[in-house]
Design a protein around this motif. Structure first.
Motif, PDB file in Angstrom:
ATOM      1  N   LYS A 121      46.204 -18.374  40.882  1.00 11.48           N
ATOM      2  CA  LYS A 121      46.158 -19.797  40.558  1.00 11.48           C
ATOM      3  C   LYS A 121      46.420 -20.027  39.075  1.00 11.48           C
ATOM      4  CE  LYS A 121      43.167 -23.861  40.985  1.00 11.48           C
ATOM      5  NZ  LYS A 121      41.823 -24.338  41.403  1.00 11.48           N
TER       6      LYS A 121
ATOM      7  N   TYR B 138      38.353 -35.638  57.087  1.00 15.85           N
ATOM      8  CA  TYR B 138      39.335 -34.560  57.205  1.00 15.85           C
ATOM      9  C   TYR B 138      40.114 -34.604  58.517  1.00 15.85           C
ATOM     10  CZ  TYR B 138      37.268 -32.425  53.071  1.00 15.85           C
ATOM     11  OH  TYR B 138      36.827 -32.187  51.790  1.00 15.85           O
TER      12      TYR B 138
ATOM     13  N   ILE C  69      43.637 -30.209  55.497  1.00 18.96           N
ATOM     14  CA  ILE C  69      43.822 -30.534  54.089  1.00 18.96           C
ATOM     15  C   ILE C  69      45.302 -30.759  53.858  1.00 18.96           C
ATOM     16  CG2 ILE C  69      43.920 -29.441  51.803  1.00 18.96           C
ATOM     17  CD1 ILE C  69      41.150 -28.486  52.150  1.00 18.96           C
TER      18      ILE C  69
ATOM     19  N   ILE D 143      47.762 -30.100  46.276  1.00 19.41           N
ATOM     20  CA  ILE D 143      46.963 -29.701  47.432  1.00 19.41           C
ATOM     21  C   ILE D 143      45.523 -30.161  47.242  1.00 19.41           C
ATOM     22  CG2 ILE D 143      46.296 -27.744  48.887  1.00 19.41           C
ATOM     23  CD1 ILE D 143      48.536 -26.145  47.446  1.00 19.41           C
ATOM     24  N   GLY D 144      44.904 -30.604  48.337  1.00 19.99           N
ATOM     25  CA  GLY D 144      43.482 -30.862  48.294  1.00 19.99           C
ATOM     26  C   GLY D 144      43.011 -32.140  48.959  1.00 19.99           C
ATOM     27  N   TYR D 145      43.886 -33.120  49.191  1.00 22.32           N
ATOM     28  CA  TYR D 145      43.434 -34.373  49.795  1.00 22.32           C
ATOM     29  C   TYR D 145      43.070 -34.150  51.267  1.00 22.32           C
ATOM     30  CZ  TYR D 145      43.962 -37.976  46.250  1.00 22.32           C
ATOM     31  OH  TYR D 145      43.767 -38.778  45.158  1.00 22.32           O
TER      32      TYR D 145
ATOM     33  N   SER E 114      36.372 -26.477  49.743  1.00 27.69           N
ATOM     34  CA  SER E 114      36.612 -26.447  48.298  1.00 27.69           C
ATOM     35  C   SER E 114      37.460 -25.258  47.880  1.00 27.69           C
ATOM     36  CB  SER E 114      35.267 -26.407  47.557  1.00 27.69           C
ATOM     37  OG  SER E 114      34.525 -25.250  47.926  1.00 27.69           O
TER      38      SER E 114
ATOM     39  N   PRO F 194      42.132 -25.090  49.131  1.00 28.89           N
ATOM     40  CA  PRO F 194      43.346 -25.343  48.331  1.00 28.89           C
ATOM     41  C   PRO F 194      43.829 -24.136  47.546  1.00 28.89           C
ATOM     42  CG  PRO F 194      41.824 -27.180  48.131  1.00 28.89           C
ATOM     43  CD  PRO F 194      41.096 -26.106  48.872  1.00 28.89           C
ATOM     44  N   ASP F 195      42.917 -23.270  47.086  1.00 28.25           N
ATOM     45  CA  ASP F 195      43.336 -22.076  46.354  1.00 28.25           C
ATOM     46  C   ASP F 195      44.077 -21.105  47.269  1.00 28.25           C
ATOM     47  OD1 ASP F 195      42.068 -23.225  44.233  1.00 28.25           O
ATOM     48  OD2 ASP F 195      40.327 -21.903  44.259  1.00 28.25           O
TER      49      ASP F 195
END
Length: 396
Positions: free
Chosen positions: A141, A197, A206, A223-225, A318, A321-322
């Protein structure tokens, strides 16, 4: 105060015992600390390794053989593994070694992030596998921009030429990329945010927004919403849109009907929702040929890491996304290394069709309908003028 000799003697014995116990505890802690320091300086290959691997593990024997193919177990070629090890290596590395940690991450992505499966394959505890995945994912990342970055101005003409070939028309010579959203399955949190979600396909996910070039290589990811958020809203909250980072003025992105047709703050060309006449229908066909490259890119990424991305991610929302960003990073790496997955084309592209958002355009947005109409007219115009039309005089 009357002194009691028996009580004084008892208190003295208790104090002595406490002092001896404290001294022994400090001695034991010092001894353990010295053993750890000694183990760290047992040098092997230039690195201080204080953990021992199970050398009889079959997966390590495959990696140790330079002639063996790694794609079956790790889904990537050996050249990709070597690149990752070199990129993530640091003089301060210690522990299992960077090559082993990279192998653990790749093996976990190739086998659905199952800690027990990875731990059994490498002969290490599940807790250690979890720590390695978090550690290597954090390093990737931090280096995401090395492989996922917006192109320079002198690279745009080559990208546009690729879109012209995809669309089979030169009118897309100002296309700088294709944009779309992708839903990645997750296990939703067990709290009041569970429903946020659930996407329009009725499974928890996601959002991954991506812009790619004409080869399917990602230029930007956001990424993440949660999955319930519409593609257009994700775009309006992304740095690409808020800061007008890409594309430059005079260029445009190709998006599906879920996005608004815009000229500012970013150029975004979408198909006609209800085409009227052959001109608009022809534009939609050529537009779809060029835009669908981003859907194929999502399909190729999911096909390579199918054990992880074809089911709900076995991680917290959480951390998801990574993991997704790592998959996108490895997707670009495989393209750069010409690492083609033979069975990736067997999977259909992502279905990104959605209805446009009901909300009106924001005040700072400028619609791009006139740009779309002009390109549609150019697309339907004859390439060469008919001979009988040249016999007339035209007033300019």
């Amino acid at each position: 105060m009357v002194s009691n000799p028996h009580l004084s003697a008892a208190l003295t014995c208790v104090a002595i015992r406490r002092l001896l116990a404290g001294a022994m505890a400090r001695s034991n802690r010092r001894r353990r600390r010295l053993r750890r320091i000694l183990a760290m300086f047992q040098w092997q290959g230039g690195k201080g390794l204080y953990m021992q691997l199970n050398a009889t593990a079959p997966i390590l024997a495959v990696y140790a053989n330079p002639e063996a193919c790694l794609k079956k177990d790790f889904r990537v070629k050996r050249s990709c593994v070597v690149y990752l090890v070199q990129m993530l290596s640091s003089p301060k590395d210690h522990g299992w070694g960077q090559d082993i940690e990279v192998l653990v991450l790749l093996y976990s992505l190739a086998h659905g992030l199952s800690l027990s499966v990875v731990g059994s394959a490498f002969g290490i505890p599940k807790s250690t596998v979890h720590r390695i995945i978090k550690h290597v994912t954090g390093k990737i990342k931090a280096n995401l921009k090395t492989l996922i970055s917006l192109p320079a101005a002198d690279e745009l003409p080559e990208i546009a030429d690729g879109f012209c070939q995809l669309a089979k028309s030169p009118v897309f010579h100002r296309a700088a990329g294709a944009i779309d959203g992708c839903h990645i399955r997750i296990k939703p949190p067990g709290n009041e945010y569970h429903k946020e979600y659930i996407n329009y396909k009725l499974f928890p996910s996601i959002q991954m927004q991506a812009i790619c070039d004409s080869t399917g290589r990602f230029l930007d990811v956001f990424i993440g919403y949660p999955g319930s958020v519409h593609d257009a809203r994700v775009l309006r909250n992304s740095p690409i849109f808020c800061q007008a980072l890409f594309p430059p003025a005079g260029w445009f992105l190709l998006g599906d009907g879920g996005y608004p047709c815009l000229e500012k703050p970013v150029g975004l060309l979408t198909p006609y929702k209800v085409p009227r006449g052959q001109v608009q229908a022809r534009f939609n066909r050529h537009h779809s040929r060029a835009r669908s490259v981003v859907e194929r890119a999502f399909g190729r990424m999911k096909a390579r890491w199918r054990a992880t991305l074809f089911k709900a991610l076995e991680v917290s929302p959480s951390f998801a996304p990574d993991i997704i960003a790592c998959c996108a990073f490895l997707h670009n790496l495989c393209i750069d290394m010409n690492d083609v997955l033979e069975d990736a084309e067997a999977f259909p592209p992502e279905d990104g069709d959605q209805s446009p958002p009901p909300a009106a355009a924001c005040g700072q947005e400028s619609p791009g309908h006139h740009l779309r109409n002009r390109i549609a007219a150019q697309l339907s115009a004859p390439v060469q003028m008919a001979p009988h039309l040249r016999e007339h005089d035209y007033i300019e």
